[in-house]
Scaffold this motif. Sequence first.
Motif, PDB file in Angstrom:
ATOM      1  N   ASN A   1       0.843  -1.201   0.000  1.00  0.00           N
ATOM      2  CA  ASN A   1       0.000   0.000   0.000  1.00  0.00           C
ATOM      3  C   ASN A   1       0.884   1.259   0.000  1.00  0.00           C
ATOM      4  O   ASN A   1       2.109   1.169   0.071  1.00  0.00           O
ATOM      5  CB  ASN A   1      -0.907  -0.046   1.226  1.00  0.00           C
ATOM      6  N   CYS A   2       0.251   2.411  -0.011  1.00  0.00           N
ATOM      7  CA  CYS A   2       1.002   3.670  -0.135  1.00  0.00           C
ATOM      8  C   CYS A   2       2.056   3.843   0.982  1.00  0.00           C
ATOM      9  O   CYS A   2       3.217   4.146   0.707  1.00  0.00           O
ATOM     10  CB  CYS A   2      -0.001   4.824  -0.145  1.00  0.00           C
ATOM     11  N   SER A   3       1.653   3.614   2.236  1.00  0.00           N
ATOM     12  CA  SER A   3       2.621   3.859   3.320  1.00  0.00           C
ATOM     13  C   SER A   3       3.714   2.793   3.353  1.00  0.00           C
ATOM     14  O   SER A   3       4.883   3.100   3.622  1.00  0.00           O
ATOM     15  CB  SER A   3       1.903   3.939   4.669  1.00  0.00           C
TER      16      SER A   3
ATOM     17  N   THR B   1       6.112   3.505   0.774  1.00  0.00           N
ATOM     18  CA  THR B   1       6.944   4.635   1.223  1.00  0.00           C
ATOM     19  C   THR B   1       8.063   4.129   2.125  1.00  0.00           C
ATOM     20  O   THR B   1       9.219   4.533   1.994  1.00  0.00           O
ATOM     21  CB  THR B   1       6.065   5.653   1.997  1.00  0.00           C
ATOM     22  N   VAL B   2       7.702   3.232   3.039  1.00  0.00           N
ATOM     23  CA  VAL B   2       8.696   2.677   3.959  1.00  0.00           C
ATOM     24  C   VAL B   2       9.802   1.971   3.161  1.00  0.00           C
ATOM     25  O   VAL B   2      10.999   2.157   3.416  1.00  0.00           O
ATOM     26  CB  VAL B   2       8.016   1.708   4.963  1.00  0.00           C
TER      27      VAL B   2
ATOM     28  N   GLY C   1       3.751  -4.192  10.433  1.00  0.00           N
ATOM     29  CA  GLY C   1       3.783  -4.466   8.995  1.00  0.00           C
ATOM     30  C   GLY C   1       4.895  -3.680   8.317  1.00  0.00           C
ATOM     31  O   GLY C   1       5.680  -4.225   7.540  1.00  0.00           O
ATOM     32  N   TRP C   2       4.969  -2.389   8.632  1.00  0.00           N
ATOM     33  CA  TRP C   2       6.030  -1.556   8.039  1.00  0.00           C
ATOM     34  C   TRP C   2       7.399  -2.148   8.384  1.00  0.00           C
ATOM     35  O   TRP C   2       8.277  -2.259   7.526  1.00  0.00           O
ATOM     36  CB  TRP C   2       5.952  -0.129   8.575  1.00  0.00           C
TER      37      TRP C   2
ATOM     38  N   ALA D   1      13.318   7.305  11.036  1.00  0.00           N
ATOM     39  CA  ALA D   1      12.895   8.247   9.995  1.00  0.00           C
ATOM     40  C   ALA D   1      12.075   7.510   8.941  1.00  0.00           C
ATOM     41  O   ALA D   1      11.104   8.043   8.398  1.00  0.00           O
ATOM     42  CB  ALA D   1      14.113   8.897   9.355  1.00  0.00           C
ATOM     43  N   VAL D   2      12.446   6.257   8.671  1.00  0.00           N
ATOM     44  CA  VAL D   2      11.731   5.443   7.688  1.00  0.00           C
ATOM     45  C   VAL D   2      10.283   5.233   8.142  1.00  0.00           C
ATOM     46  O   VAL D   2       9.337   5.421   7.364  1.00  0.00           O
ATOM     47  CB  VAL D   2      12.450   4.072   7.507  1.00  0.00           C
ATOM     48  N   ILE D   3      10.102   4.869   9.405  1.00  0.00           N
ATOM     49  CA  ILE D   3       8.734   4.623   9.911  1.00  0.00           C
ATOM     50  C   ILE D   3       7.960   5.937  10.004  1.00  0.00           C
ATOM     51  O   ILE D   3       6.756   5.982   9.709  1.00  0.00           O
ATOM     52  CB  ILE D   3       8.771   3.883  11.275  1.00  0.00           C
ATOM     53  N   SER D   4       8.645   7.003  10.327  1.00  0.00           N
ATOM     54  CA  SER D   4       7.984   8.314  10.354  1.00  0.00           C
ATOM     55  C   SER D   4       7.467   8.664   8.960  1.00  0.00           C
ATOM     56  O   SER D   4       6.358   9.215   8.814  1.00  0.00           O
ATOM     57  CB  SER D   4       8.982   9.366  10.857  1.00  0.00           C
TER      58      SER D   4
END
Length: 463
Positions: free
Chosen positions: A231-233, A236-237, A388-389, A249-252
């Motif tokens: 998914n999008c987030s 992003t991760v 999940g991230w 910073a990755v999770i942020s």
Amino acid sequence: MGEKAKLSFSDKEYELDLTVGTENEKALNIHELRNHTGLVTLDESFANTAACRSAITYLDGERGILRYRGYPIEELATRSRFVEVAYLLMYGDLPTPKQLNSFSGHLNLSSLIHEDMRHFFLAFPNYAHPMGLLTTMVASLATFYPVQEDLSEEEEKQVISNLVSQVRTIAAFSYKKFVGEPVVYPSHKLRFVENFLNMMFSSPVKNYQQDPDIVKAIDTFLILHADHEQNCSTSTVRLVGSSLSNVYAVISAGIAALWGRRHGGANQEVISMLTRILDSGDDGGRFIEDAKNKRARLMGFGHRIYKTFDPRAKILKELCHKLLIKPGMTNPMFDIALRLEDKALHDDYFLSRNLYPNVDFYSGLILKAANIPYDMFTVLFAIGRTPGWLAHWREMRHSENYRIARPRQIYVGPALRDYIPMDKRPAMSGTTIVRRSPVSERISNSMLEKTSDIDDNDTTRFA
Ligand code: CMC
């Protein structure tokens, strides 16, 4: 020899390998495409692109199937606890009692954030959205818990425990900031969800009474949100993580991506939509017409991958029935949600576009029943999605073909042109467009004033 696909281009034929997944899903492997043909692919919003191989979550949008590490979501939602599911996502198998004990123990030990971080909360304005606080505070964990780029197995474990546990602590502290109460520290005597609810709702003058139905409902909510493949987030991760950026910073960055109303922010929007419909006296019919005429969007409906019912929505709908409908009681908001669903599922506009309820359609009602304030809804999604991230970040770090993510583009701007010196440039009208949403309305007045103070002809500002 595996199956191949043929591409015919510019009087030549090329063979492309297919990559086949566990469930026989096939992907055209274009790894060598540009080298051999000079072509790249264009797939705006990645609707047809598999960005990676992953062994974490299987999702079949046509058949409405969702599995974590092979286990159906329906089974995990009823038989497991969130912490167990977090372990499963991260390490690939359901934990043994000993493994679960050790994982839970780590989460407990990591649940406190550095005491100095508490001062940060004081500096945020009272109207700050908790997602803004969460994004900032999680990024700032990087400064309190510095980590090497090359993490040992133990360090990786610690980072995972910190994030899974501290996102929850930060979330609860943000709420306390919002309501102006002193923070309640995590307790090693409480389980994950109970601990969160206690940090949210206990105070020096009130002991929070845990309700097992609410605890189970929030636990289920977290399980259902724990992962959803690319998914999008999560993408992003993976994207930010691929540059070897700091894991906090990755999770942020993932949290920031989640915030938007097309993604995790939708659960908050659903309640706002249901409230507006109820307040207007509409039975849902007018709203459905507005949605069909593009004057409104039926929030909590539609999904890029699901072309049928989102299995998570089914579970949450059932949970709403159990939690909200007590003998002799009705729930007007649930009632209107059911009516909207029914109308949409009998309407060609929604059916022809495969628009069905997604996870956010019923989740807000569950959170509302647990007294979770509206602005915290997406934060709850973030607590659920953190394992999940991290599982995707971990999988990527340990994979062989781990390179920086760097898509290409098709340039459609001006061709080469001559530079125009400042005194030869045509005058342009300087219009400042400031878009205002209801949330920003009360805080943006001062910004608008400042914007209008700017003299467009004052070129000294360019210095
Ligand atoms: N209400 C009315 N029309 C819709 C809706 C909706 N909720 N969703 C899609 N459509 C229409 C859209 O207008 C378009 O119509 P047309 O073909 O006439 O142009 C068509 O359906 C295709 O929509 P799309 O926006 O191109 O689809 P997408 O795959 O890009 O977007 C989505 C998916 C989830 C962003 C979108 O369905 C949406 O905005 N839904 C409402 C927000 C929402 O519930 N988001 C949560 C998603 S699930 C949780 C998560 O992933 O975080």
